[in-house]
Scaffold this motif. Structure first.
Motif, PDB file in Angstrom:
ATOM      1  N   SER A 149     -24.542  16.887  29.560  1.00 27.13           N
ATOM      2  CA  SER A 149     -24.618  15.437  29.396  1.00 27.13           C
ATOM      3  C   SER A 149     -25.543  14.762  30.392  1.00 27.13           C
ATOM      4  N   CYS A 150     -25.970  15.481  31.399  1.00 31.32           N
ATOM      5  CA  CYS A 150     -26.752  14.847  32.459  1.00 31.32           C
ATOM      6  C   CYS A 150     -28.125  14.410  31.944  1.00 31.32           C
ATOM      7  N   PRO A 151     -28.462  13.136  32.092  1.00 25.81           N
ATOM      8  CA  PRO A 151     -29.750  12.672  31.562  1.00 25.81           C
ATOM      9  C   PRO A 151     -30.958  13.274  32.262  1.00 25.81           C
ATOM     10  N   SER A 152     -30.805  13.793  33.465  1.00 27.32           N
ATOM     11  CA  SER A 152     -31.998  14.360  34.087  1.00 27.32           C
ATOM     12  C   SER A 152     -31.811  15.833  34.423  1.00 27.32           C
ATOM     13  N   ASN A 153     -30.906  16.500  33.747  1.00 24.24           N
ATOM     14  CA  ASN A 153     -30.696  17.940  33.922  1.00 24.24           C
ATOM     15  C   ASN A 153     -30.566  18.349  35.380  1.00 24.24           C
ATOM     16  N   ALA A 154     -29.708  17.674  36.095  1.00 29.46           N
ATOM     17  CA  ALA A 154     -29.609  17.943  37.524  1.00 29.46           C
ATOM     18  C   ALA A 154     -28.527  18.955  37.859  1.00 29.46           C
ATOM     19  N   ILE A 155     -27.639  19.262  36.909  1.00 24.17           N
ATOM     20  CA  ILE A 155     -26.497  20.113  37.251  1.00 24.17           C
ATOM     21  C   ILE A 155     -26.695  21.525  36.713  1.00 24.17           C
ATOM     22  N   LYS A 156     -26.291  22.506  37.531  1.00 18.73           N
ATOM     23  CA  LYS A 156     -26.324  23.898  37.100  1.00 18.73           C
ATOM     24  C   LYS A 156     -24.899  24.435  37.142  1.00 18.73           C
ATOM     25  N   ALA A 172     -23.402  23.460  40.919  1.00 17.88           N
ATOM     26  CA  ALA A 172     -24.266  22.837  41.923  1.00 17.88           C
ATOM     27  C   ALA A 172     -25.058  21.718  41.282  1.00 17.88           C
ATOM     28  N   VAL A 173     -25.344  20.702  42.083  1.00 17.98           N
ATOM     29  CA  VAL A 173     -26.134  19.579  41.585  1.00 17.98           C
ATOM     30  C   VAL A 173     -27.367  19.420  42.469  1.00 17.98           C
ATOM     31  N   ASP A 174     -28.494  19.151  41.836  1.00 16.79           N
ATOM     32  CA  ASP A 174     -29.732  18.925  42.563  1.00 16.79           C
ATOM     33  C   ASP A 174     -29.830  17.439  42.881  1.00 16.79           C
ATOM     34  N   SER A 176     -16.106  13.469  41.111  1.00 18.46           N
ATOM     35  CA  SER A 176     -16.062  12.039  41.411  1.00 18.46           C
ATOM     36  C   SER A 176     -17.202  11.782  42.386  1.00 18.46           C
ATOM     37  N   PHE A 177     -17.340  10.547  42.800  1.00 17.16           N
ATOM     38  CA  PHE A 177     -18.451  10.249  43.696  1.00 17.16           C
ATOM     39  C   PHE A 177     -17.938   9.839  45.064  1.00 17.16           C
ATOM     40  N   SER A 178     -18.512  10.428  46.093  1.00 12.32           N
ATOM     41  CA  SER A 178     -18.146  10.043  47.451  1.00 12.32           C
ATOM     42  C   SER A 178     -19.015   8.859  47.833  1.00 12.32           C
ATOM     43  N   LYS A 183     -32.813  15.404  41.907  1.00 16.78           N
ATOM     44  CA  LYS A 183     -33.072  15.040  40.521  1.00 16.78           C
ATOM     45  C   LYS A 183     -32.062  14.018  40.012  1.00 16.78           C
ATOM     46  N   CYS A 184     -30.894  14.012  40.625  1.00 17.02           N
ATOM     47  CA  CYS A 184     -29.774  13.207  40.116  1.00 17.02           C
ATOM     48  C   CYS A 184     -30.091  11.716  40.149  1.00 17.02           C
ATOM     49  N   LEU A 185     -29.654  11.018  39.122  1.00 17.75           N
ATOM     50  CA  LEU A 185     -29.871   9.572  39.043  1.00 17.75           C
ATOM     51  C   LEU A 185     -28.662   8.793  39.551  1.00 17.75           C
ATOM     52  N   PHE A 186     -27.605   9.481  39.919  1.00 14.20           N
ATOM     53  CA  PHE A 186     -26.366   8.833  40.352  1.00 14.20           C
ATOM     54  C   PHE A 186     -25.902   7.835  39.303  1.00 14.20           C
ATOM     55  N   CYS A 187     -25.933   8.310  38.076  1.00 19.42           N
ATOM     56  CA  CYS A 187     -25.640   7.427  36.961  1.00 19.42           C
ATOM     57  C   CYS A 187     -24.164   7.445  36.601  1.00 19.42           C
ATOM     58  N   GLY A 188     -23.450   8.488  36.982  1.00 16.68           N
ATOM     59  CA  GLY A 188     -22.021   8.512  36.710  1.00 16.68           C
ATOM     60  C   GLY A 188     -21.642   9.166  35.403  1.00 16.68           C
ATOM     61  N   ARG A 189     -22.613   9.643  34.668  1.00 15.79           N
ATOM     62  CA  ARG A 189     -22.309  10.229  33.366  1.00 15.79           C
ATOM     63  C   ARG A 189     -21.460  11.494  33.503  1.00 15.79           C
ATOM     64  N   CYS A 190     -21.742  12.329  34.505  1.00 13.81           N
ATOM     65  CA  CYS A 190     -21.016  13.600  34.640  1.00 13.81           C
ATOM     66  C   CYS A 190     -19.541  13.355  34.946  1.00 13.81           C
ATOM     67  N   GLU A 191     -19.280  12.364  35.782  1.00 16.63           N
ATOM     68  CA  GLU A 191     -17.893  12.033  36.106  1.00 16.63           C
ATOM     69  C   GLU A 191     -17.144  11.637  34.831  1.00 16.63           C
ATOM     70  N   GLU A 194     -23.106  10.936  47.022  1.00 13.19           N
ATOM     71  CA  GLU A 194     -23.081  12.363  46.702  1.00 13.19           C
ATOM     72  C   GLU A 194     -21.798  12.722  45.951  1.00 13.19           C
ATOM     73  N   HIS A 195     -21.887  13.708  45.067  1.00 14.37           N
ATOM     74  CA  HIS A 195     -20.737  14.064  44.239  1.00 14.37           C
ATOM     75  C   HIS A 195     -19.638  14.757  45.042  1.00 14.37           C
ATOM     76  N   ASN A 196     -18.405  14.504  44.653  1.00 11.34           N
ATOM     77  CA  ASN A 196     -17.305  15.382  45.021  1.00 11.34           C
ATOM     78  C   ASN A 196     -17.138  16.347  43.871  1.00 11.34           C
TER      79      ASN A 196
HETATM   80  S1  SF4 Z   1     -24.751  11.352  38.232  1.00 13.64           S
HETATM   81 FE1  SF4 Z   1     -25.918  11.394  36.320  1.00 13.64          FE
HETATM   82  S2  SF4 Z   1     -27.878  12.299  36.877  1.00 13.64           S
HETATM   83 FE2  SF4 Z   1     -26.456  12.766  38.537  1.00 13.64          FE
HETATM   84  S3  SF4 Z   1     -25.661  14.749  38.044  1.00 13.64           S
HETATM   85 FE3  SF4 Z   1     -24.234  13.259  37.200  1.00 13.64          FE
HETATM   86  S4  SF4 Z   1     -24.925  12.956  35.092  1.00 13.64           S
HETATM   87 FE4  SF4 Z   1     -26.592  13.974  36.174  1.00 13.64          FE
END
Ligand code: SF4
Ligand code: SF4
Ligand code: SF4
Lengths: 386, 232
Positions: B169-176, B185-187, B207-209, B190-198, B152-154
């Motif tokens: 930048s989010c590939p699956s439009n998870a952030i508002k 807020a992040v859904d 960052s990611f917890s 929907k999030c792919l935990f891809c790390g792009r937002c960080e 989960e995101h920090n």
């Molecule tokens: S980790 Fe990837 S999918 Fe999840 S919110 Fe960040 S950019 Fe979007």
């Protein structure tokens, strides 16, 4: 003397991949086969046209949960070709290491599935337990066990630090020991090898005509391995040869894959230590003129081919030819004149990956009301009263 | 009823509806001995009639919609439904495809959502135990996660400038991101935990917890404002 029609592992959203084979029997012999795919179609090629290049690899790697790096590195190559950039040296090494780890886990998963389907649950367990090692290594490198999210144009997102290389080396030794033991168990298990030997033979000539790829081609004696063509990664800088067999039966295909695991370990050992330097590339990219390019990678199942018609910010068209798509066509050849009890072994021996393949098919499925049999039931002979 | 000392059996029935196979394999892995420190035994049901918990992966396409409906009708009334992975929850990265008929909560009420792409085997087991045995809900030992692991995101409010770069930048439009109200807020569904937002955040506000236990019983609860100051 009537024709009997048996749907094999027909589509049902069960644990196994969705698939539908029809097998026509006459006098206990397989006289024809039919294949239906497309139950897993997600429209990824169309979705790709809506994603800008920086988001594209994340979508493409989700084509398949087993060979996700093969897809994302192929699309990276395609976009790099279009933009005219070359990945840096370190990134090429890292991509190759990840690709080999992925091959190890994929082959182990396949070996587990085959063992399970043919009724050797001990080996299924051993194989999947061993598979946790490469997965944990991948998580150590990339941050995720399955979708690594490493792809970038001209580089990779994460580094494999010297400290991680040390762990990698140690773990590889363990994977090797486990795999050797499994190989030993397999080849000394006559019941098991008997179920594979001389089954589903694909001659070199036929294999060439049909155009199979990967371990299926290698088991039929065709020396075809994209790693040797230097299309992707750092393979041109190390020394290895494709593992081949001559016979082209299910046993050869099993042997090729088991030997591939050992070879992958050796390849990673050769790639270490990873050269020093910069590993990062670019995420955002723009292409000046629309251009048509390709990207290729040797996936665990064979050559993975991406055709890209690149627009400025997004693909105009993307066509993906995954290895299973090429390998499917040989099933008919392998199964003909065989026994129904061998059919599951034959199907599994090409390591079909339906998630990769099911992207571009028009399906015309006529409902079949016959009782559906799983692979397991056929192997155990429960289809007799059909 | 006599005391049964052996482990309680949980019958799961797995339906794969056009995901990428990642979650299916992680489900398979969760049955391995490595993850065996749990108070119940997982049994894989071959027929929908035996299902106690139905596990759904994938976003359901038009080709298998009917089959899924049929299977669901055959399952017993009291069965629970678990949606695995972000494509099982919301369609994830495949959202917007022409071949999207699901996800499952359009058809049936889902009892547990487990985010992840793919889900962690440990998360499946913890969620399962929460679902079938909420009284003595049991948690697996903290698994050894790598330092790169993305859970989960920090989100550090004091750093965030609400520029919206992460959302774009989010590939699956998870952030508002709401610039006016200063809300982020992040859904997780929907999030792919891809790390792009960080990566793209100009102020390192994300960052990611290592929290992988993100399962929730309601879909809405999957919206997360991000943890704060959770150590890596
Ligand atoms: S980790 Fe990837 S999918 Fe999840 S919110 Fe960040 S950019 Fe979007
Ligand atoms: S949630 Fe992700 S890993 Fe799981 S099936 Fe869907 S795309 Fe694959
Ligand atoms: S990119 Fe960073 S600063 Fe901008 S809105 Fe997102 S979290 Fe906040």
């Amino acid at each position: 003397m009537h024709n009997l029609q048996i749907p094999l592992g027909s589509y049902h959203p069960l644990m196994k991949d969705p698939e539908h084979f029809k097998i026509y029997l006459q006098d206990g012999k397989i006289v024809d086969t039919d294949l239906f795919i497309g139950y897993n179609h997600r429209g990824i090629e169309k979705l790709a046209e809506m994603k800008t290049y920086d988001k594209l690899p994340y979508l493409i790697e989700r084509i398949c949960g087993i060979c996700s790096n093969a897809h994302s590195s192929a699309i990276s190559r395609a976009v790099e070709n279009a933009a005219g950039i070359e990945p840096n040296k370190k990134a090429r090494y890292i991509r190759s290491v990840v690709a080999e780890l992925e091959r190890i886990q994929s082959h182990l998963l396949w070996f587990g599935t085959q063992s399970h389907s043919l009724g050797f649950d001990e080996l299924f367990k051993d194989s999947l337990t061993c598979r946790e090692h490469p997965l944990d290594l991948l998580e150590k490198i990339s941050g995720s066990r399955i979708h690594y999210g490493l792809s970038e144009f001209g580089g990779t997102k994460k580094d494999i630090t010297p400290e991680k290389q040390g762990v990698l080396k140690k773990e590889l030794g363990e994977i090797r020991a486990l795999t050797e033991a499994m190989k030993e168990d397999f080849s000394s298990n006559e019941q098991y090898t008997h179920k594979l030997e001389n089954i589903g033979v694909l001659s070199k000539k036929k294999a060439g005509e049909i155009g199979v790829v990967g371990p299926v081609a290698k088991a039929s004696g065709i020396n075809l391995d994209m790693r040797l063509n230097g299309v992707n990664g750092a393979y041109s800088e190390i020394d290895f040869e494709a593992i081949t067999r001559k016979k082209g039966d299910c046993l050869s295909r099993t042997e090729v894959r088991l030997d591939d695991i050992i070879q992958s370990i050796e390849i990673i050992e050769q790639l270490l230590p990873i050269p020093k330097g910069k590993h990062r590339g670019k995420g955002r990219i723009e292409i000046d003129e629309p251009i048509k390019t390709i990207g290729r990678a040797e996936a665990p199942r064979g050559e993975n081919f991406h055709y890209l018609h690149a627009g400025k910010k997004k693909p105009l068209r993307l066509r993906i030819r995954p290895p299973t798509y090429a390998n499917f066509m040989c099933l008919h050849e392998m199964a003909m004149n065989g026994k129904i009890a061998d059919a599951p072994a034959i199907v599994i021996s090409i390591d079909p990956c339906f998630n990769c393949t099911d992207r571009m098919c028009v399906i015309d499925l006529d409902e079949n009301t016959e009782k559906v049999r799983t692979f397991h039931e056929i192997v155990e002979g429960k289809d007799k009263d059909a | 009823m006599p005391e049964d000392t052996s482990k309680r059996e949980v019958w799961i029935y797995h339906i794969n509806t056009s995901g990428c196979n990642g979650c299916d394999i992680e489900l398979l892995a969760s049955i391995l001995e490595k993850y065996d420190s749990r108070p119940f035994d997982i049994k894989v049901a071959n027929y929908p009639e035996e299902a106690e918990v139905v596990m759904i992966t994938g976003h359901i396409n038009w080709n298998n919609m009917n089959a899924v409906k049929e299977e669901m009708n055959k399952t017993p009334k009291h069965r629970k439904i678990m949606a695995l992975g972000n494509c099982g929850i919301s369609g994830g990265v495949f959202k917007g495809s022409y071949n999207e008929a699901g996800p499952i909560d359009k058809l049936e009420e889902v009892d547990m959502y487990i985010p992840g792409c793919p889900v962690k085997p440990e998360a499946i087991l913890n969620a399962l135990s929460e679902l079938v045995d909420p009284e003595n809900s049991f948690k697996l030992r903290e698994p050894k996660l790598s330092e790169n692991y993305r859970g989960e995101h920090n989100h550090y409010q004091e750093k965030c400038i609400y520029c919206g770069e992460c959302a774009r930048s989010c590939p699956s439009n998870a952030i508002k991101v709401d610039r006016e109200k200063k809300e982020w807020a992040v859904d997780l569904g929907k999030c792919l935990f891809c790390g792009r937002c960080e990566e793209v955040c100009p102020t390192d506000a994300i960052s990611f917890s290592n929290n992988f236990d993100m399962y929730k019983k309601e879909r809405e609860a999957l919206w997360s404002k991000g943890k704060n100051n959770e150590s890596k």
